[in-house]
Scaffold this active site. Structure first.
Site, PDB file in Angstrom:
ATOM      1  N   GLY A 186       2.572  -0.356   0.947  1.00 41.36           N
ATOM      2  CA  GLY A 186       2.457  -2.037   1.052  1.00 41.36           C
ATOM      3  C   GLY A 186       1.978  -2.501  -0.140  1.00 41.36           C
ATOM      4  N   ALA A 187       2.962  -2.091  -1.352  1.00 39.48           N
ATOM      5  CA  ALA A 187       2.729  -2.441  -2.513  1.00 39.48           C
ATOM      6  C   ALA A 187       3.200  -3.863  -2.733  1.00 39.48           C
ATOM      7  CB  ALA A 187       3.249  -1.530  -3.719  1.00 39.48           C
ATOM      8  N   ASN A 188       3.942  -4.462  -2.144  1.00 36.62           N
ATOM      9  CA  ASN A 188       4.711  -5.597  -2.470  1.00 36.62           C
ATOM     10  C   ASN A 188       4.148  -6.794  -2.231  1.00 36.62           C
ATOM     11  OD1 ASN A 188       5.769  -4.816   0.252  1.00 36.62           O
ATOM     12  ND2 ASN A 188       6.044  -6.646   0.423  1.00 36.62           N
ATOM     13  N   GLY A 190      -0.094  -8.817  -1.233  1.00 35.30           N
ATOM     14  CA  GLY A 190      -1.503  -8.697  -0.850  1.00 35.30           C
ATOM     15  C   GLY A 190      -2.336  -7.608  -1.726  1.00 35.30           C
ATOM     16  N   GLY A 224      -1.946  -4.658  -1.860  1.00 31.34           N
ATOM     17  CA  GLY A 224      -1.186  -3.549  -2.507  1.00 31.34           C
ATOM     18  C   GLY A 224      -0.493  -3.926  -3.735  1.00 31.34           C
ATOM     19  N   SER A 226     -11.624  -1.898   7.107  1.00 31.01           N
ATOM     20  CA  SER A 226     -11.824  -3.314   6.997  1.00 31.01           C
ATOM     21  C   SER A 226     -13.006  -3.491   7.647  1.00 31.01           C
ATOM     22  CB  SER A 226     -10.660  -3.641   7.996  1.00 31.01           C
ATOM     23  OG  SER A 226     -11.122  -5.101   8.494  1.00 31.01           O
ATOM     24  N   TYR A 243      -6.529  -3.699  16.186  1.00 32.72           N
ATOM     25  CA  TYR A 243      -6.606  -3.692  14.688  1.00 32.72           C
ATOM     26  C   TYR A 243      -7.908  -3.071  14.344  1.00 32.72           C
ATOM     27  CZ  TYR A 243      -7.489  -5.455  10.231  1.00 32.72           C
ATOM     28  OH  TYR A 243      -7.800  -5.677   8.609  1.00 32.72           O
TER      29      TYR A 243
END
Length: 302
Positions: free
Chosen positions: A20-22, A24, A26, A149, A177
């Site tokens: 998820g590096a793209n 937030g 990440g 979280s 979640y």
């Protein structure tokens, strides 16, 4: 003294994966790691968004050493394809940051038949770590950072008779979640116990962003009330970089110890924090690990 971004050591020669590096957490993590010389592999689902994120980082850090390999953690086939491609291209893995997450989304069953939070936030990362484990083990002092979280307490009770809300049974967005984030904590601690028993140099850590702005929060604003709530929250939530700093410290601080959990301290800087009793339940963690092996067909650290 508080740990800051200035304390990140030189990472030249290190190979790091950020899921998820793209966007937030990440994105911020990737940017700061590449600033310090790391080769960062951006594990992303959307190639267009990944390309845009890469260019933004290179605009700020022209010599950033970045690579994109597509990964959809909701798909076990995609996890396998990613691992195979990575191992063809790279011969070491210093840090795996299991960051990708969806939050409080409507019920969705993945292509593999799992509820989406369970599949994306937890099971995909369990499988990814397992498929890359031999490479982690072959890299001296490698580490795995699993992102949890503050909402993990919604998942205090893991119901193994209804682990992934099959056919929507008992489904609630926040419950799903929170449970997935509890599973990430249980996984991180159990992995460290297994690493310790086998005398591996690899270590397992966990981190959480605290109350910081992330890309997954606006995605949940699907009505006027929730949009207004997020507008109010934007005034009190910390900038995304503060949420990323616990991940970055866990990934880079040379003084960390396996099994530690990092989160924001009172002065916003990342420090070791505690999680609740349920997250340290040995029997629950063992059962979750064994079921995850059966569901994925990937066995490691047994």
């Amino acid at each position: 003294m508080s740990w800051t971004l200035d304390d990140i050591p030189d990472l030249t020669g290190k190979v790091i994966i950020v899921t998820g590096a793209n966007s937030g957490l990440g994105f911020e993590t990737t940017k700061e790691l590449s600033r310090k010389g790391a080769k960062v592999v951006m594990a992303c689902r959307n190639p267009q968004k990944a390309d845009i994120a890469m260019q933004k980082i290179k605009d700020d850090i022209p010599n950033a050493d970045l690579d994109i390999i597509l990964l959809d953690l909701a798909s076990q086939k995609s996890v396998e394809d990613f691992a195979n491609e990575f191992m063809l291209k790279y011969h070491r893995l210093d840090v795996l940051i299991n960051n990708v997450g969806i939050m409080a989304a409507p019920y969705l069953e993945t292509v593999d038949g799992f509820e989406n939070h369970f599949a994306t936030n937890y099971l995909g990362h369990f499988a990814l770590t397992g498929r890359l484990f031999e490479l982690l083990e072959a890299t001296q002092d490698a580490r795995v950072v699993s992102v949890s979280s503050l909402a993990y307490f919604f998942g205090n009770k893991i119901n193994f008779d209804n682990l992934y809300y099959e056919h929507r049974k008992g489904y609630g967005r926040w419950r799903a979640y929170g449970r997935s984030k509890m599973e990430m904590l249980l996984f991180a601690y159990e992995m460290q116990r297994r690493l310790t028993r086998t005398s591996k140099s690899t270590i397992s850590l966990a981190a959480h962003p605290g109350l910081a702005q992330t890309n997954i929060m606006p995605a949940q604003a699907n009505n006027a009330v929730s949009k207004q709530l997020l507008t109010w929250l934007s005034y009190i939530l910390k900038p995304t970089i503060y949420g990323a700093m616990p991940l970055i410290r866990a990934a880079t601080d040379e003084e960390v110890k396996g099994g530690e959990y990092f989160g924001p301290s009172k002065n916003r800087m990342p420090d070791v924090v505690e999680s609740n009793k349920a997250s340290h339940n040995l029997e629950t963690a063992k059962q979750l690990w064994e079921i995850s092996e059966k569901l994925t067909g990937i066995y490691y650290l047994d």
